[in-house]
Scaffold this motif. Sequence first.
Motif, PDB file in Angstrom:
ATOM      1  N   TYR A  40      15.926  41.259  63.262  1.00 61.84           N
ATOM      2  CA  TYR A  40      14.969  41.385  62.144  1.00 61.84           C
ATOM      3  C   TYR A  40      14.556  42.839  61.968  1.00 61.84           C
ATOM      4  O   TYR A  40      14.706  43.429  60.890  1.00 61.84           O
ATOM      5  CB  TYR A  40      13.725  40.512  62.397  1.00 61.84           C
ATOM      6  N   ASN A  43       0.558  40.458  59.793  1.00 60.41           N
ATOM      7  CA  ASN A  43      -0.349  39.884  58.792  1.00 60.41           C
ATOM      8  C   ASN A  43      -0.713  38.443  59.148  1.00 60.41           C
ATOM      9  O   ASN A  43       0.059  37.743  59.812  1.00 60.41           O
ATOM     10  CB  ASN A  43       0.335  39.851  57.423  1.00 60.41           C
ATOM     11  N   LYS A  84      15.466  45.690  59.046  1.00 60.38           N
ATOM     12  CA  LYS A  84      14.365  46.271  58.264  1.00 60.38           C
ATOM     13  C   LYS A  84      14.391  47.798  58.396  1.00 60.38           C
ATOM     14  O   LYS A  84      14.161  48.513  57.428  1.00 60.38           O
ATOM     15  CB  LYS A  84      13.006  45.733  58.739  1.00 60.38           C
ATOM     16  N   ILE A 128       3.041  37.234  51.804  1.00 62.01           N
ATOM     17  CA  ILE A 128       2.333  38.466  51.431  1.00 62.01           C
ATOM     18  C   ILE A 128       2.539  38.760  49.944  1.00 62.01           C
ATOM     19  O   ILE A 128       1.607  39.158  49.244  1.00 62.01           O
ATOM     20  CB  ILE A 128       2.799  39.663  52.291  1.00 62.01           C
ATOM     21  N   THR A 185      12.078  36.926  57.401  1.00 62.19           N
ATOM     22  CA  THR A 185      10.962  37.561  58.117  1.00 62.19           C
ATOM     23  C   THR A 185      10.656  37.019  59.511  1.00 62.19           C
ATOM     24  O   THR A 185       9.705  37.479  60.133  1.00 62.19           O
ATOM     25  CB  THR A 185       9.671  37.435  57.269  1.00 62.19           C
ATOM     26  N   ASP A 201      12.651  36.081  43.058  1.00 57.88           N
ATOM     27  CA  ASP A 201      12.617  35.495  44.394  1.00 57.88           C
ATOM     28  C   ASP A 201      13.748  34.477  44.541  1.00 57.88           C
ATOM     29  O   ASP A 201      14.013  33.690  43.637  1.00 57.88           O
ATOM     30  CB  ASP A 201      11.265  34.811  44.632  1.00 57.88           C
ATOM     31  N   ILE A 257      17.828  39.338  45.584  1.00 58.66           N
ATOM     32  CA  ILE A 257      17.842  40.774  45.261  1.00 58.66           C
ATOM     33  C   ILE A 257      19.258  41.342  45.350  1.00 58.66           C
ATOM     34  O   ILE A 257      19.535  42.416  44.846  1.00 58.66           O
ATOM     35  CB  ILE A 257      16.885  41.597  46.158  1.00 58.66           C
ATOM     36  N   GLU A 258      20.171  40.608  45.975  1.00 62.98           N
ATOM     37  CA  GLU A 258      21.553  41.072  46.072  1.00 62.98           C
ATOM     38  C   GLU A 258      22.353  40.760  44.796  1.00 62.98           C
ATOM     39  O   GLU A 258      23.515  41.140  44.684  1.00 62.98           O
ATOM     40  CB  GLU A 258      22.241  40.465  47.313  1.00 62.98           C
TER      41      GLU A 258
HETATM   42  P1  NAD Z   1       7.872  35.389  53.784  1.00 64.53           P
HETATM   43  O1  NAD Z   1       9.000  34.933  54.634  1.00 64.53           O
HETATM   44  O2  NAD Z   1       6.658  34.543  53.630  1.00 64.53           O
HETATM   45  O3  NAD Z   1       8.398  35.679  52.299  1.00 64.53           O
HETATM   46  C1  NAD Z   1       9.625  36.304  52.026  1.00 64.53           C
HETATM   47  C2  NAD Z   1       9.962  36.047  50.562  1.00 64.53           C
HETATM   48  O4  NAD Z   1      11.208  36.695  50.260  1.00 64.53           O
HETATM   49  C3  NAD Z   1      10.169  34.551  50.235  1.00 64.53           C
HETATM   50  O5  NAD Z   1       9.523  34.248  49.012  1.00 64.53           O
HETATM   51  C4  NAD Z   1      11.680  34.414  50.108  1.00 64.53           C
HETATM   52  O6  NAD Z   1      12.080  33.372  49.245  1.00 64.53           O
HETATM   53  C5  NAD Z   1      12.044  35.782  49.568  1.00 64.53           C
HETATM   54  N1  NAD Z   1      13.446  36.157  49.829  1.00 64.53           N
HETATM   55  C6  NAD Z   1      14.137  36.081  51.002  1.00 64.53           C
HETATM   56  N2  NAD Z   1      15.394  36.550  50.835  1.00 64.53           N
HETATM   57  C7  NAD Z   1      15.482  36.945  49.532  1.00 64.53           C
HETATM   58  C8  NAD Z   1      16.509  37.534  48.756  1.00 64.53           C
HETATM   59  N3  NAD Z   1      17.707  37.792  49.272  1.00 64.53           N
HETATM   60  N4  NAD Z   1      16.237  37.821  47.463  1.00 64.53           N
HETATM   61  C9  NAD Z   1      15.034  37.531  46.904  1.00 64.53           C
HETATM   62  N5  NAD Z   1      14.036  36.971  47.589  1.00 64.53           N
HETATM   63  C10 NAD Z   1      14.242  36.692  48.889  1.00 64.53           C
HETATM   64  O7  NAD Z   1       7.520  36.835  54.336  1.00 64.53           O
HETATM   65  P2  NAD Z   1       6.177  37.692  54.301  1.00 64.53           P
HETATM   66  O8  NAD Z   1       5.481  37.513  55.580  1.00 64.53           O
HETATM   67  O9  NAD Z   1       5.474  37.463  53.024  1.00 64.53           O
HETATM   68  O10 NAD Z   1       6.803  39.162  54.325  1.00 64.53           O
HETATM   69  C11 NAD Z   1       6.995  39.896  53.118  1.00 64.53           C
HETATM   70  C12 NAD Z   1       7.456  41.307  53.456  1.00 64.53           C
HETATM   71  O11 NAD Z   1       6.486  41.956  54.278  1.00 64.53           O
HETATM   72  C13 NAD Z   1       8.756  41.351  54.248  1.00 64.53           C
HETATM   73  O12 NAD Z   1       9.528  42.441  53.756  1.00 64.53           O
HETATM   74  C14 NAD Z   1       8.317  41.613  55.679  1.00 64.53           C
HETATM   75  O13 NAD Z   1       9.310  42.299  56.404  1.00 64.53           O
HETATM   76  C15 NAD Z   1       7.092  42.461  55.453  1.00 64.53           C
HETATM   77  N6  NAD Z   1       6.073  42.394  56.514  1.00 64.53           N
HETATM   78  C16 NAD Z   1       5.640  41.186  56.990  1.00 64.53           C
HETATM   79  C17 NAD Z   1       4.630  41.151  57.953  1.00 64.53           C
HETATM   80  C18 NAD Z   1       4.083  39.846  58.496  1.00 64.53           C
HETATM   81  O14 NAD Z   1       3.310  39.870  59.452  1.00 64.53           O
HETATM   82  N7  NAD Z   1       4.393  38.712  57.909  1.00 64.53           N
HETATM   83  C19 NAD Z   1       4.094  42.351  58.438  1.00 64.53           C
HETATM   84  C20 NAD Z   1       4.567  43.570  57.917  1.00 64.53           C
HETATM   85  C21 NAD Z   1       5.550  43.568  56.943  1.00 64.53           C
END
Ligand code: NAD
Length: 328
Positions: free
Chosen positions: A141, A171, A145, A12, A78, A32, A55-56
């Motif tokens: 998870y 998504n 969150k 996303i 995620t 990232d 981010i930590e």
């Molecule tokens: P994804 O797993 O594709 O991407 C997550 C990204 O975060 C990756 O680029 C990863 O490298 C990075 N990441 C993980 N841990 C990290 C850290 N400690 N520090 C920095 N970067 C870090 O996930 P996504 O589907 O793109 O989801 C993005 C956000 O949207 C998340 O917060 C998720 O909870 C939220 N979300 C996802 C959905 C869905 O359906 N996929 C729906 C609603 C909300």
Amino acid sequence: MRLLVCGGAGFIGSNFVRLRLAEHGDEIVVLDKLTYAGRRENLEGLDVRLVHAGIEDAEAVAGALKGVDAIVNFAAETHVDRSIAEPGAFVTTHAVGTWVLLEAARERAVRYVQVSTDEVYGSIEEGSFTESSPLAPSSPYSATKAGADLLVSSYFHTYGLPALICRGSNNYGPRQYPEKLIPLMVLNALHGDTLPVYGDGMQVRNWLYVEDFARAIGHVLAHGAPGEAYNVGGPDECPNIDVVRRVIELTGADESLLEYVTDRPGHDRRYSLGSEKVRALGWEARVRFADGLEQTVAWYRDNRAWWEPIRSGDYMEYYRRQYGRALG
Ligand code: NAD
Ligand code: TYD
């Protein structure tokens, strides 16, 4: 705007970055950790600066934040199934990571948008969740969150940080890592691998095209009220089994690939979000599920170069552990 997009190399986040560059001409720094789900190629050809850090990591965050007007935080672990198998990284990234980001945001008094999920409300049999529904997460998870969301709210109430939360439903679209339902089924169907449906396949998800979510986050960033949460639900709900059957039709796969497998522990039956509040900010979903699914299947069919390197090595190993069988 000058934006710090955390987790911008994921599914996303990278779609959000693309949209912002194309429609708003923002100046963007992506921070990232590049976990298995974060991929440099998701940002290929885009005019952004990538900081490879978690981010930590307070020092890296402070450096990346210089000159920035707002933070949008997508960074997260995620996948629900991985959180059931190994919750540790979920706690670190969602609790500690979000806290570090919030501290940095507080120091510089920048606007902060936390990207969150409908899963923090738990499962709903009938009707839809509103922003005032109680948080009742089921999985590690969604629990972590939800913890992050509460921390974000506390920084608004305690320190006056202009922080907002944007909760999306499921998504789908280009560049989603193939552990998730839709890309997993599409790639398995294209390869003639079995299509593992959990339980009876009658769990319902509220599908939201990724560009619609990215646009909604932009509305919340620009027009949302600090301290508020905004639900962003997709226009259509669909039981998993119907999604998988449609993928079979769109890929021309054999229906005999469909296989009912052991259910996910604590599996939420249905998610549904009411989106009136974000609509009042001027947002509307543009893509219906039937059209978006067709486009998504076409994208995976046309972009083998994106997923072929993923569907090897670590992913094969993950698949074998999770599903108890190897991919062909
Ligand atoms: P994804 O797993 O594709 O991407 C997550 C990204 O975060 C990756 O680029 C990863 O490298 C990075 N990441 C993980 N841990 C990290 C850290 N400690 N520090 C920095 N970067 C870090 O996930 P996504 O589907 O793109 O989801 C993005 C956000 O949207 C998340 O917060 C998720 O909870 C939220 N979300 C996802 C959905 C869905 O359906 N996929 C729906 C609603 C909300
Ligand atoms: P998923 O994409 O993991 O998203 P979430 O758990 O966040 O909703 O799963 C979507 C739905 O699909 C969920 O009800 C679980 C189900 N599912 C399967 O039936 N088989 C699978 O192999 C996967 C990954 C998910």
